[in-house]
Design a protein around this motif. Sequence first.
Motif, PDB file in Angstrom:
ATOM      1  N   SER A 268     -26.468   1.716  31.509  1.00  0.00           N
ATOM      2  CA  SER A 268     -26.732   0.628  32.457  1.00  0.00           C
ATOM      3  C   SER A 268     -25.444  -0.062  32.896  1.00  0.00           C
ATOM      4  O   SER A 268     -25.380  -0.625  33.988  1.00  0.00           O
ATOM      5  CB  SER A 268     -27.685  -0.394  31.832  1.00  0.00           C
ATOM      6  N   PHE A 269     -24.404  -0.031  32.044  1.00  0.00           N
ATOM      7  CA  PHE A 269     -23.140  -0.660  32.420  1.00  0.00           C
ATOM      8  C   PHE A 269     -22.456   0.093  33.571  1.00  0.00           C
ATOM      9  O   PHE A 269     -21.807  -0.520  34.422  1.00  0.00           O
ATOM     10  CB  PHE A 269     -22.181  -0.696  31.228  1.00  0.00           C
ATOM     11  N   GLY A 270     -22.614   1.409  33.576  1.00  0.00           N
ATOM     12  CA  GLY A 270     -21.930   2.194  34.592  1.00  0.00           C
ATOM     13  C   GLY A 270     -22.785   2.564  35.785  1.00  0.00           C
ATOM     14  O   GLY A 270     -22.254   2.883  36.854  1.00  0.00           O
ATOM     15  N   LEU A 271     -24.106   2.526  35.648  1.00  0.00           N
ATOM     16  CA  LEU A 271     -24.977   2.958  36.735  1.00  0.00           C
ATOM     17  C   LEU A 271     -24.832   2.076  37.969  1.00  0.00           C
ATOM     18  O   LEU A 271     -24.963   2.542  39.101  1.00  0.00           O
ATOM     19  CB  LEU A 271     -26.436   2.967  36.250  1.00  0.00           C
ATOM     20  N   GLY A 272     -24.553   0.786  37.742  1.00  0.00           N
ATOM     21  CA  GLY A 272     -24.411  -0.118  38.871  1.00  0.00           C
ATOM     22  C   GLY A 272     -23.237   0.214  39.764  1.00  0.00           C
ATOM     23  O   GLY A 272     -23.209  -0.168  40.940  1.00  0.00           O
TER      24      GLY A 272
END
Length: 884
Positions: A268-272
């Motif tokens: 979730s930290f990188g998906l954005g």
Amino acid sequence: MTLTSAAANLEVSPKAAKGQKQIPTLDGIRAVSFGIVFLAHAAASTGIGKWIPGYFGLATFFFLSGYLITTLLRIEFDRTEKIAFRDFYLRRVLRIFPPFYLILGLDCVLTLTHVLDNTLWPSAVLAQAFHLTNYWIVAHSHAPDAGWWYGLAPGSWIFWSLAVEEHFYLVFPLIYLLMRRRKMTPKQQMQALLSLCAAVLVWRCLLVFGFHVTKERTYVASDTRVDSILFGCLLAVYGNPFLDMPTCSAERIKNFWVPIASVVLIASFGLGRVWHDFDQTLRYTVQGAALIPIFIAAVRYPSWGVFRWLNVPWVRFVGLLSYSLYLLHTTVLYAIGHHTHWHAPLVGLASLAISLVLATLIYHLVEKPCARLRKHLSHARRPVGIPALSTSADATEVPEPASRSRRVGRNVLVTLVTQLVSWGLTFAVTLYLPRYVGDAGLGKLAFAASFVMIFGVFVPLGSSTVLVKEIARDRGRTGEMLSATLLLRLPLGLIMSALAVGAAALLHYSVLVQVLVLVAACGMVMSALNEAFSAALQGHENMSRLSAAVLVEKFLSSGLTIYLVMARAPLWMLAAVVLFTSAVALLMNASAFRALLPTLRWPPMAAVTALAVAGMPFMGWVVFRTLYSQTDPIILKMVTNDATVGWYAVATRLVGTSLFLPAAITTALLPTLSRLHRESEAEFRQLLHRMLALVMLFGIPVSLVLMLLPGQLIALLHYPAGFAHSIPVLRIGGFGALLYYVAMVLGTAVIASDGQRKMMRASVIATVASIPACFAAAFLTHILWGNGAVGAIASDSLVEIYLVICYLRMLPVQTFGTEDLIYVGRCTAAALPMAAFLALMSQNHPGFWIVIPCVVIYAAMCWLLRCISAQDMAVVREILARKA
């Protein structure tokens, strides 16, 4: 049922683990969450900042709050089958409001004094005060800096997350009660909360994809972020690791669910960064769901793996400080970054150290006393009120000698912190009021206040000091003394108010002045009634409750005054602030006696008469103090003009803000001195020596600054050019302030030793001499130098010298000696290097930041010259280290 300052200590239900009194690991989770947020903000100016998920630390805070609050509500309903909304909100208010409003006030003061650089909007401050910061940011999202800084004190934008939690607290207890009243099973409660989370997700998606709102709209608004809290509530009602039996094996939690949740969080930290709409829509839902198994493992298996490090004592202590750290750290980061040219790592380390020190002070001096009060209110079996009012045994109870130093020290610290905060707020008003109303407008306000005080001085009839002394010696007389005092003050207050208004009309003052007198007269009546309850609280040595009312009154008074000044309100509205804030303080102080108020009866006239007679000696001292301090503006108006009154008023206001320390010490120690005078003369003298030493320790450097550097002080305050005439007034006032410090200590000792009759005689002589002396000195200096304010304040200093001599003669010869003079000399020697540094730096680098190195220099010199005794330091350490 209680929650600690970090919301970690919780009384457990019968389902909790045997013998367990705390929810494990949660303090450590708070510490780690704060660390993530701090690193993100500290590295924001570098390229590293974008890789630190500060938003996840905040989401963890939200989750934890929902879990703890719902656990608390669940335990309460399981035990009592109801939710006590009054107790719930009282606990929340005592937990959240004191540190929040303290730091908000300090942020505003620092911004108004230009330590922090931004334009402060009154409407923005009001939005913060009423916990609407998040919607203020949304409403100004198109303003410069995307609304995060618009009109707010720098760093205080972080209060938006507190607003989300406050809105949650307003609604969720009712939702939970409805679920329990409808006999919903834990699984059904979980499903209902899950449905709310889904509804919030749909609403976010509609706003993003349908209305194309800004990122601020979904990130800070309560209606789009509340699901981050609801996921914690969901865990609390179903499968609560602290209250419920495990529904899943330890191996499955540790080896499957925790790794899966960790991978989901990292993703979730990188998906954005790949899908930008993910941040505004699914991110909060995904992270909230992923936190559930991690919290289950952390609470149920605190000694497993990395979780055992979260229970290390120093990590848990940082967790205890996390609330204040969170409120403070952005302001500290901004201030250090703005006033230095350091690299980001050094700014971060310095900010972290300063934030830890400040948060520790707030924790010990604000949060822990409030936590004790919360615990008392939660567990009390009798109606909430002043302890030990009902029985004669309690009324005569005297603290053991072993605990006396702690009680004295605690009362002094509580009162000192209150006076210090009040000083900051009063200083903020003193900073801005002269700029906007000018010397003539300030003169009108000062004249009206002084004119009313001349009449109002006769309303108490000295009953405040009688209440303090008598209740301190016999608490069983609280009801009798309080009812007689109220009956004495109310009619006298109305009569004196009418006389003040009538006198202003007969003297043909302007319409504006007459209106100001009317408003001030109404405020005088309200203040007189409030002082009666304040004196009763002081007699009980309940300084925490008294300080709370003082702080609320000061915050309201300062905030409203600054708002009205910046809104260009008329003078009569500025004068009306006292009336409103006194009414609020009256309600707060009276509520402390709500268990006693229904028992109050109409006192016999004999009791009222006896109170008035007993108060007459004290009234002489109060009348003198009032006449000698309040007649100067009236005399100056007669001899000179409104502008001269304004010069005098601004100097006395600045001097008056420095009097918080003797006021704090004498207020806190009068009941203790009164008791010791009867019990132990040796302990009475010892406490008196320490009291004078503490006053001199803080008073001498303040007095030196006022005497040696008044011009630099006026320049730092950016007053209009006309106030340059206040410089010589301020110089003499600095010397008078030191005399006033000593006179307050000695006068308190005389009252505590029952020497009020001798004091009355000295006061009468001083009053009779001060009025003609002020007339002559003001007229003479007005003719010679065009500044009658110099003569007025010089006559005050002469009167203080006379009083100090009189008070010393009233005390036993052996009370003070050569060692006290030597101590004063050491304090003066310690303050001189500080004054020299201040004089040098204020010419080349003007700014309020120089106060910090001055304090460091003075503290170092005091340590070298041994101005602070080992006994005093031991008492302070014991108070700060003592557990709640």
